[in-house]
Design an enzyme around this catalytic site. Structure first.
Site, PDB file in Angstrom:
ATOM      1  N   TYR A   1       2.091   1.468   6.348  1.00  0.00           N
ATOM      2  CA  TYR A   1       1.962   1.777   5.290  1.00  0.00           C
ATOM      3  C   TYR A   1       2.756   3.195   4.975  1.00  0.00           C
ATOM      4  CZ  TYR A   1      -0.439   2.642   0.484  1.00  0.00           C
ATOM      5  OH  TYR A   1      -0.577   2.582  -0.679  1.00  0.00           O
TER       6      TYR A   1
ATOM      7  N   TYR B   1       6.531   0.218  -4.496  1.00  0.00           N
ATOM      8  CA  TYR B   1       5.190   0.749  -4.099  1.00  0.00           C
ATOM      9  C   TYR B   1       4.316  -0.057  -4.645  1.00  0.00           C
ATOM     10  CZ  TYR B   1       1.148   3.818  -4.214  1.00  0.00           C
ATOM     11  OH  TYR B   1      -0.150   4.424  -3.908  1.00  0.00           O
TER      12      TYR B   1
END
Length: 388
Positions: free
Chosen positions: A297, A341
């Protein structure tokens, strides 16, 4: 307890379908429609129909309720529906919840989804502008009055300490940005397709909150992503090569807050990801050397370095060199810095593609994939593996 021993979930469920919308800065449609498009695409990919679905999992932050999505997709009765809190930290946990439901017989086919207009609608990067009083918000009360209003400002505190503790400069973060954008440049689905960067580009990008520059920060994206989870046994009868959930874990550390855990003894690590790492290694029986691809991430580059260290890929303070030497294929879709994103859900899809052998930047022989969710918050992670 699970934080002390191996759990029994690994190997009992698999991801069998993935689907997404295009990734854009202005989708021109509602978040519900984005969710429906992603879910239908994932079901088509899995060779299943809306009528096969009896479970749904999403984020507490998602604006498309499970029952509304079910109605819009033409699904029937649901026996399981769940939401996971803490923003991006929920990504891998949605798959864990789906796997738990499948493994215990609560549901047979569970769809995990996330959809938002995070560029054309609400923008996380705009900062906290209004918040209703709550116990959860108390921690922010110690940060907001001093100007720490955005995720970038919260991460910058830990990033500055990391650099100081290890005698590094902000260039250390640039290696992550360069690697991610390099993969994005050769991924047609990525927003930054065809646009790689160099360390010089990173150093020339404007400051956001020192020591973070523009190219240390993830994108703001409109889009949707969905994943279909079912049992390994049923997966073998479906058209796609299953991505077996070898291990799944959630983690929250001591003195945990949501991105403002500034009162811990050490700000140079991510204890919550350490909890996840220990559980993933215990349950999967694997070690860092066994991982073929890391999908970590990357809402902000410093936390990618800290994750590598928490998982034991390298020693504390050595992650920048590890990334620069490309010792592990990292974020082969371009990550949230380069592709989109989507609160980490697109990273899980990339892990599935790597196992199928269909990724834009395919790593030969990829059979074990580590995927992580949001950092600085209570978080989660997965080890995905080929069905041997």
């Amino acid at each position: 307890m699970s934080v002390r021993g191996r759990d029994g979930l690994g190997g009992r469920a698999a991801v069998v379908g993935i689907g997404a919308t295009e990734f854009s800065k202005d989708s021109g449609r509602s978040e519900l429609r984005l969710a429906v498009e992603a879910v239908r695409a994932a079901l088509d990919d899995a060779g299943l129909t809306p009528g096969d679905v009896d479970g749904l999992v999403t984020f507490t932050m998602d604006t498309s309720p499970e029952i509304t999505l079910a109605q819009a997709c033409g699904m029937g009765e649901l026996s399981f529906f769940s939401r996971v809190h803490y923003g991006g930290g929920a990504a891998c946990a949605t798959v864990q919840q789906a796997a738990l439901a499948v493994a215990t017989g609560v549901a047979e086919v569970v769809v995990c989804y996330r959809a938002f207009n995070e560029r054309s609608g609400r923008r996380f990067g705009s900062g906290v502008q209004h918040r209703e009083p709550s116990a959860e918000g108390v921690a922010l009360g110690w940060a907001l009055p001093f100007g720490l209003l955005t995720p970038a400002s919260w991460v910058a505190m830990a990033a500055q300490r990391y650099l100081h503790a290890h005698g590094l400069t902000p260039e250390a973060f640039g290696h992550v940005a360069v690697v991610d954008r390099g993969y994005a440049a050769t991924n047609p689905a990525a927003y930054f397709h065809g646009r790689p960067i160099t360390l010089a580009d990173h150093a020339a990008s404007r400051w956001i909150v020192e020591p973070l520059r523009l190219l240390d920060c993830c994108q703001e994206t409109d889009g949707g992503q969905a994943l279909v989870v079912t049992s390994v046994e049923r997966a073998r009868d479906l058209p796609q090569k299953p991505a077996v959930i070898a291990a799944a874990a959630q983690g929250a550390g001591r003195a945990q807050e949501q991105m403002t855990s500034f009162y811990r003894d050490d700000l140079t690590g991510l204890p919550e990801m350490g909890v996840v790492a220990r559980q993933l290694w215990r349950t999967s029986g694997l070690a860092p050397a066994d991982i073929d691809v890391g999908i970590l991430y990357d809402h902000f580059t410093p936390f990618v370095l800290m994750q590598l260290e928490e998982f034991g890929f390298c020693a504390r303070g050595e992650a920048a060199g590890f990334v620069a030497e490309e010792r592990l294929p990292l974020n082969t879709h371009g990550g949230q810095l380069g592709e989109a994103y989507l609160h980490g859900m697109n990273g899980i899809a990339e892990g599935v593609r790597q196992l199928r052998g269909t990724a834009a930047n395919q790593i030969p022989g990829a059979g074990r994939i580590l995927v992580t969710a949001g950092t600085g918050v209570p978080t989660s992670g997965l080890v995905l593996a080929a069905d041997d």
